[in-house]
Design a protein around this motif. Structure first.
Motif, PDB file in Angstrom:
ATOM      1  N   MET A 176       6.877 -62.423  48.097  1.00 36.28           N
ATOM      2  CA  MET A 176       6.199 -62.997  46.935  1.00 36.28           C
ATOM      3  C   MET A 176       6.864 -64.321  46.587  1.00 36.28           C
ATOM      4  O   MET A 176       8.078 -64.380  46.383  1.00 36.28           O
ATOM      5  CB  MET A 176       6.273 -62.028  45.758  1.00 36.28           C
ATOM      6  CG  MET A 176       5.606 -60.695  46.031  1.00 36.28           C
ATOM      7  SD  MET A 176       5.806 -59.557  44.633  1.00 36.28           S
ATOM      8  CE  MET A 176       5.208 -58.053  45.378  1.00 36.28           C
ATOM      9  N   SER A 178       7.177 -65.642  40.643  1.00 35.42           N
ATOM     10  CA  SER A 178       7.072 -64.598  39.635  1.00 35.42           C
ATOM     11  C   SER A 178       6.715 -65.223  38.298  1.00 35.42           C
ATOM     12  O   SER A 178       7.196 -66.298  37.949  1.00 35.42           O
ATOM     13  CB  SER A 178       8.400 -63.852  39.519  1.00 35.42           C
ATOM     14  OG  SER A 178       8.367 -62.941  38.442  1.00 35.42           O
ATOM     15  N   ARG A 198       7.292 -63.364  35.629  1.00 34.07           N
ATOM     16  CA  ARG A 198       8.086 -62.554  34.704  1.00 34.07           C
ATOM     17  C   ARG A 198       8.955 -63.456  33.829  1.00 34.07           C
ATOM     18  O   ARG A 198       9.636 -64.354  34.323  1.00 34.07           O
ATOM     19  CB  ARG A 198       8.931 -61.548  35.477  1.00 34.07           C
ATOM     20  CG  ARG A 198       8.054 -60.544  36.221  1.00 34.07           C
ATOM     21  CD  ARG A 198       8.834 -59.449  36.887  1.00 34.07           C
ATOM     22  NE  ARG A 198       7.905 -58.460  37.447  1.00 34.07           N
ATOM     23  CZ  ARG A 198       8.232 -57.220  37.783  1.00 34.07           C
ATOM     24  NH1 ARG A 198       9.479 -56.805  37.611  1.00 34.07           N
ATOM     25  NH2 ARG A 198       7.333 -56.400  38.279  1.00 34.07           N
ATOM     26  N   TRP A 243      -2.121 -61.464  41.004  1.00 31.30           N
ATOM     27  CA  TRP A 243      -0.820 -61.123  40.440  1.00 31.30           C
ATOM     28  C   TRP A 243      -0.789 -59.628  40.150  1.00 31.30           C
ATOM     29  O   TRP A 243      -1.696 -59.084  39.535  1.00 31.30           O
ATOM     30  CB  TRP A 243      -0.576 -61.883  39.139  1.00 31.30           C
ATOM     31  CG  TRP A 243      -0.814 -63.361  39.228  1.00 31.30           C
ATOM     32  CD1 TRP A 243      -1.983 -64.033  39.025  1.00 31.30           C
ATOM     33  CD2 TRP A 243       0.158 -64.353  39.571  1.00 31.30           C
ATOM     34  NE1 TRP A 243      -1.800 -65.374  39.210  1.00 31.30           N
ATOM     35  CE2 TRP A 243      -0.497 -65.602  39.548  1.00 31.30           C
ATOM     36  CE3 TRP A 243       1.522 -64.309  39.888  1.00 31.30           C
ATOM     37  CZ2 TRP A 243       0.164 -66.797  39.829  1.00 31.30           C
ATOM     38  CZ3 TRP A 243       2.176 -65.484  40.155  1.00 31.30           C
ATOM     39  CH2 TRP A 243       1.496 -66.715  40.132  1.00 31.30           C
ATOM     40  N   GLU A 290       3.805 -60.543  39.601  1.00 28.91           N
ATOM     41  CA  GLU A 290       4.312 -61.114  40.845  1.00 28.91           C
ATOM     42  C   GLU A 290       3.118 -61.568  41.686  1.00 28.91           C
ATOM     43  O   GLU A 290       2.125 -60.855  41.803  1.00 28.91           O
ATOM     44  CB  GLU A 290       5.109 -60.079  41.635  1.00 28.91           C
ATOM     45  CG  GLU A 290       6.303 -59.503  40.897  1.00 28.91           C
ATOM     46  CD  GLU A 290       7.516 -60.405  40.945  1.00 28.91           C
ATOM     47  OE1 GLU A 290       7.421 -61.485  41.557  1.00 28.91           O
ATOM     48  OE2 GLU A 290       8.558 -60.022  40.376  1.00 28.91           O
TER      49      GLU A 290
END
Length: 459
Positions: A1, A4, A6, A448, A452
């Motif tokens: 991946m 991110s 996050r 996503w 991710e």
């Protein structure tokens, strides 16, 4: 991946449908994610803290703005996939179901004893589904322990949210000798093995992959096995999946064998409970629907495969009116498309056909007695996203606080398959309809899962 989201703040326009029958459109919505990919806050343009939060995210380097002209949608939730059948997608659909199973499907599933074949087939399947926008998949595996482990490994490797079941089938008279569990004990041991493997997997700390107790369907299982699987599911609080009241032969087999419907029979074996998913359900009675609702189980509506093999149409609108949880399934490969968007579109026309009838020799008002069977795009979109997630008890399917960020980015200007929106003529919900009627794999620019990036290029 490669990227991110996050801990980032996403800026995007798009749609979701957290409530059945309602669409929420958002323009330049701020979606604030924590370090686990869970949505902490959302802020609409013009709200009190919007400019402050936007400015802060920019200054901190945490803002990820989606390109102008693209639309963010929740990822699709597919409630019924036969993972090993992907190589035969679109094959032999002119055959009767029993011929299709015995001549094509069971021999193909038996090939998964070859671990190299399983590695190749499952890797392709998962990549293709993610690229088509399926962020959550409920999978039937095979009888093979190694292949089922490989399927779990591949989902974790590629990032897909998945629920995976070892197919249990031990009936010596109704399952082929070369492809069945040799005994009740073998079927239970294989199921327990997969439960243990998934729950203890070192790469599954977020529980992105879950085990599922999976009797293929009642005709494939002895009564002893069905009872033992019900106890096993209860002991582990596992999801359950099976087929129920799919077609005439299967539905009538259970009536003759047990003197009751599939739903009643599964219930007495402890297999009808919260987070049980019954595939098809074309012949469910109103009493069956009430029982499913009471047990908090759900139905996977598979309109494409129903047209090929069930010779019936699931009364979706009736089930929803009764309060039954329903999501959508592709039913790879009895359904000849791996795209849940095609199942979404098919749920619209199947309801219309059930309501209107199809015999041109009859007057319009006489072709069918099934009034009120059609659904709208708002409902279909909900079923493909939040509805499927609710059936599984997963915190995905919309962009509300507390939900995990599973999303797809649709690019209507994709050169390979442009979606003509005509925004000078149409707006609001009509834009969503155009997107959903037109979306193909080519339009899905990014996918996503858990915030991710699993497909597409990073912004």
């Amino acid at each position: 991946m490669s990227q991110s989201l996050r801990g980032k703040t996403v800026l995007a326009s798009g749609f979701d449908a957290p409530v059945r029958g309602e669409i929420r459109r958002f323009e330049q919505l701020l979606i604030i994610l924590d370090d686990a990919g869970v949505i902490q806050e959302t802020h609409a343009e013009g709200s009190a803290r919007y400019e402050q939060l936007l400015s802060h995210a920019r200054q901190a380097g945490d803002l990820v703005a989606q390109p102008a002209g693209t639309y963010l949608l929740p990822g699709f939730v597919d409630l019924h996939i036969h993972a090993p059948q992907y190589p035969q997608l679109g094959s032999a659909l002119d055959q009767p179901l029993d011929v299709w199973l015995k001549t094509y499907t069971f021999p193909l599933e038996a090939k998964y004893r070859d671990e190299a074949f399983a590695e190749r087939a499952y890797g392709i399947l998962i990549e293709d589904l993610i690229a088509s926008g399926t962020t959550t998949a409920l999978y039937f595996g095979t009888i093979h322990a190694a292949a089922n482990r490989i399927l779990a490994d591949k989902c974790l490797e590629k990032g897909q949210r998945a629920l995976i079941g070892k197919v249990a089938m031990d009936h010596k008279e109704l399952c082929p000798p070369e492809y069945r569990d040799a005994s009740v004990d073998e079927a239970l041991a294989g199921t327990q093995d997969l439960i243990d493997y998934i729950t203890r997997h070192p790469d599954n700390s977020e529980n992105r992959v879950k085990p599922v107790v999976t009797p293929r369907f009642i005709p494939a299982c002895t009564d002893e096995l069905l009872g033992e699987l019900g106890q096993l599911a209860g002991a582990h609080d596992c999801h359950i999946q099976t087929h129920a009241s799919e077609g005439d032969w299967e539905h009538n087999h259970v009536l003759d064998r047990h003197g009751m419907s599939d739903t009643e029979s599964l219930d007495r074996f402890g297999l009808l409970r919260e987070h049980t998913v019954l595939a098809h359900g074309n012949f469910l009675s109103l009493a069956d629907m009430e029982r499913i609702k009471t047990r908090k189980a759900a139905v996977a509506h598979c309109p494409l495969s129903n047209a090929y093999f069930a010779d019936a149409i699931f009364p979706l609108a009736v089930a929803l009116e009764k309060g039954v949880r329903v999501g959508l399934g592709t039913d790879i490969s009895a359904g000849p498309s791996s795209s849940l968007a095609n199942s979404l579109r098919s749920s619209l026309w199947s309801g219309r056909l059930l309501e209107s009838g199809t015999d041109p020799a009859m007057a319009p008002g006489e072709r069918s007695s099934r009034a009120g069977q059609r659904i709208g795009m708002h409902t279909a979109f909900h079923l493909a996203t939040a509805g499927g997630a609710e059936a599984l008890g997963l915190p995905v399917g919309s962009f509300q606080p507390g939900m995990i960020f599973d999303a797809i980015l649709v690019d209507p200007e994709a050169k390979a398959a442009p979606i003509r929106l005509w925004q000078d003529l149409y707006g609001g919900d009509e834009i969503l309809e155009k997107l959903l009627y037109g979306v193909t794999r080519a339009n899905i620019a990014q996918v996503w899962i858990g915030a991710e990036l699993c497909a597409g290029e990073a912004v």
